[in-house]
Enzyme design. Structure first.
Site, PDB file in Angstrom:
ATOM      1  CG  PHE A   1      -1.962   1.037   1.216  1.00 13.77           C
ATOM      2  CD1 PHE A   1      -3.067   0.882   0.396  1.00 13.77           C
ATOM      3  CD2 PHE A   1      -1.878   2.170   1.996  1.00 13.77           C
ATOM      4  CE1 PHE A   1      -4.066   1.848   0.358  1.00 13.77           C
ATOM      5  CE2 PHE A   1      -2.872   3.150   1.962  1.00 13.77           C
ATOM      6  CZ  PHE A   1      -3.965   2.979   1.141  1.00 13.77           C
ATOM      7  CG  ASP A  14       0.878  -2.164   7.115  1.00  8.61           C
ATOM      8  OD1 ASP A  14      -0.181  -2.623   7.602  1.00  8.61           O
ATOM      9  OD2 ASP A  14       0.910  -1.111   6.463  1.00  8.61           O
TER      10      ASP A  14
END
Lengths: 395, 395
Positions: free
Chosen positions: A127, A196
């Site tokens: 992302f 993450d």
């Protein structure tokens, strides 16, 4: 419609040990396959938020910092998230956005290693905010940012590597990366991995403690259903906390926050990851949202998640004309998150029409139909219906 | 009790053009003089928050990012705050904590000047988080942090000064610093001033545009009544926005946030100050809270604020035995914020007892009784009562 698939869906729903969890959410007839973007509203949230606003803020006002437990909320709620990601208590603190926590974690990671280590590796498929923030962390700490794919990480590690920022599950394809082996490889190279967990926490076991993860961050508005833009969290492994050196040393992380000392002295423990005044409304909405996890085993969530994505792929194969979509979803379970990504050239328009028919997934640029499966409230009949309506829109 | 002061209070309340604003808040018999720590609950907030939770999140879910205006909330609400601090639209963005915004602003400030400028000046009397964050900004940008008092700033400025972090109103003494002249002095020295407006915004005119301020930050939970830990804001002067280089370049500040580009490209305008996903529940509570400002002139707020603090000091002088407390509050109006600080050795215990009697101020270490006056909901009879009960507790 396939009688066989409808029947299979019913059988699986009847046998689903998590089926009763759906009652813990506010849902309607929509098939909601976008919980990996914004989780549905847990039924406990509206009443709790009303109490926080009307009584805690409106009546108790400033007293609520102590009397309503506002001050300790970031650690208390961190400890509620901890078992969902395989962490013992005292290592997770809630607050700020994921991006801000990526910044804390990455700068903190670089400060744990020798100055001679001059590279930060970042998952190039990630992302994008992770890459942007990693670029800033590199610039501010005098390191070089080197984008790689997760597969390339082991070969890219060297005595120059300071830190590695990795996604546990890729937001686009839903690919699950091998956290245990990548963590071990990064550690063996003398570097620090930052994970993450945005697209894995609440959908599958993470095992932060078990796999020796040093630092991790995640959001709470996807599979944890904390609400739009609800605060993110930071995990710092217990053994590292005394050496964690935050680039955002706000007064909430001071050993004596109300001492108003001129000199900064970081507190011990997870609270060191705090920065400024915690955002109470959003944070306590999240706390209420976490009630849906009481008594839930993450292993059961994972088992159902894989069954849901398997079944969706089976239904798509049965309903959608061959070649109309290409699945980006990994076939192997050990490489699959809790989503299915299907590629087709007209994905944006197809998703618009599908949403209009009550099946909500999302579109990811340039050509991906993304469907997220939240095991706590998505059932197998939902899956069959979604695939069937998708096939109708694709014809 | 002094008949004269009770009568004076009644006359002033009767003549108060802002008296009707109190009905816009949820208040009880408590005299609430802690709005400079946590503003009281505006009456419009509970209903709005319920709608955001139940309908926008619960029913519309992901659609609300567009349909309920979630995506654009940070700039939209920034434009609601703008007139209260003397800023034209398009320069303020809401989000993150004050500490995080201080970090963005200070690193951004340093990046606006030549590398040869190697000092950051910070108000040594300031709320400590500003000093801690300034220390981090200095460390990460290779600058030296030099604590000074605001009075010392003009003499401390030199060709070495990169940036100066100043508080508009001191959190402890309530002293109002001279924003126009300090801003001009910093600018004349070729440096950039960053103003912290936490204790001035909503209490007195700030005049950001008029006085040529470059960068400013502030919280929204004091005189702006946004709720506990509600998001802070960042002001970047329009003429500087294209050069503003954020150390937290999250995806929300990308020119094409849903393009998911590998390369960071900062958007134009105030949105460049955004980082991650905005915290919607807290942000929209703040938006509802700002309704109380409709039709209010900040000049009227300032006039009443000074009348309130003057009257409180008058009542304290009349009721409290001479020498029992020492006022730290500046006598001159042009140096006074919207609070009164009284020093006495037993301040902590005195405040505890006073709170027990329904007059809520707060204690600031080591020996300060702090009383904040929010002109939108504090009246003159409140002030007389507060001083009278304080005097009883001090006897």
């Amino acid at each position: 419609m396939s009688e066989r698939l409808v029947l299979a869906a019913k059988e699986r729903d009847d046998a689903d040990p998590l089926a009763d969890r759906r009652a813990g959410f506010v849902l309607d007839d929509v098939v909601y396959l976008d919980g990996n973007s914004l989780g549905a509203l847990p039924a406990a949230v509206p009443g709790r938020v009303e109490d926080v606003v009307r009584r805690q803020w409106g009546e108790l006002r400033i007293r609520s910092w102590d009397e309503s437990g506002w001050w300790t909320a970031p650690e208390r709620i961190g400890d509620r998230i901890a078992p969902l990601v395989g962490a013992a208590a005292g290592q997770i603190v809630v607050g700020d956005s994921t991006s801000v926590n990526v910044f804390k974690a990455l700068v903190g990671a670089v400060r744990l290693v020798d100055d001679g280590r001059d590279e930060i590796l970042v998952d190039a498929t990630t992302f994008p905010t992770d890459g942007y923030i990693a670029g800033s962390a590199a610039r501010l700490t005098g390191r070089t940012l080197r984008p790689v794919t997760p597969d390339e990480v082991p070969a890219a590690l060297s005595e120059r590597t300071a830190a590695v920022l990795l996604n546990h599950v890729d937001y686009r394809t839903g690919r699950l990366h091998d956290l245990p082996s990548l963590t071990a490889a990064v550690r063996a190279a003398g570097a620090v991995a930052v994970w993450d967990l945005c697209h894995s926490a609440g959908a599958l076991p993470v095992g932060l403690d078990e796999h020796g993860v040093d630092l991790a961050v995640g959001c709470t508005y996807k599979y944890l259903n904390g609400g739009p833009g609800s605060p993110a969290y930071l995990y710092v492994r217990q053994g590292l906390q005394d050496r964690f050196d935050s680039p955002l040393p706000g007064w909430n992380s001071h050993t004596e926050p109300f001492g108003m000392r001129e000199e900064y002295a970081p507190v011990a423990g997870a609270r060191r990851g705090r920065v400024g005044t915690p955002d109470i409304l959003s944070m306590l909405a999240l706390e209420a949202a976490l009630d849906v996890w009481d008594g839930v085993r993450v292993e059961d969530v994972r088992e159902k998640s894989l069954a849901l994505t398997d079944f969706f792929l089976e239904c798509v194969a049965a309903y959608v004309p061959a070649g109309r979509v290409e699945s980006l979803t990994p076939v192997r379970h050990e490489e699959r998150g809790s989503q299915v990504a299907l590629r087709c050239a007209d994905a944006a328009e197809v998703m618009d029409r599908l949403v209009g028919r009550g099946v909500v997934g999302d579109f990811r640029s340039p050509d991906v139909l993304r469907f997220g499966f939240t095991p706590l409230y998505v059932g197998f009949a939902d899956v069959e219906r979604a695939a069937r309506l998708l096939a109708e829109e694709l014809r």
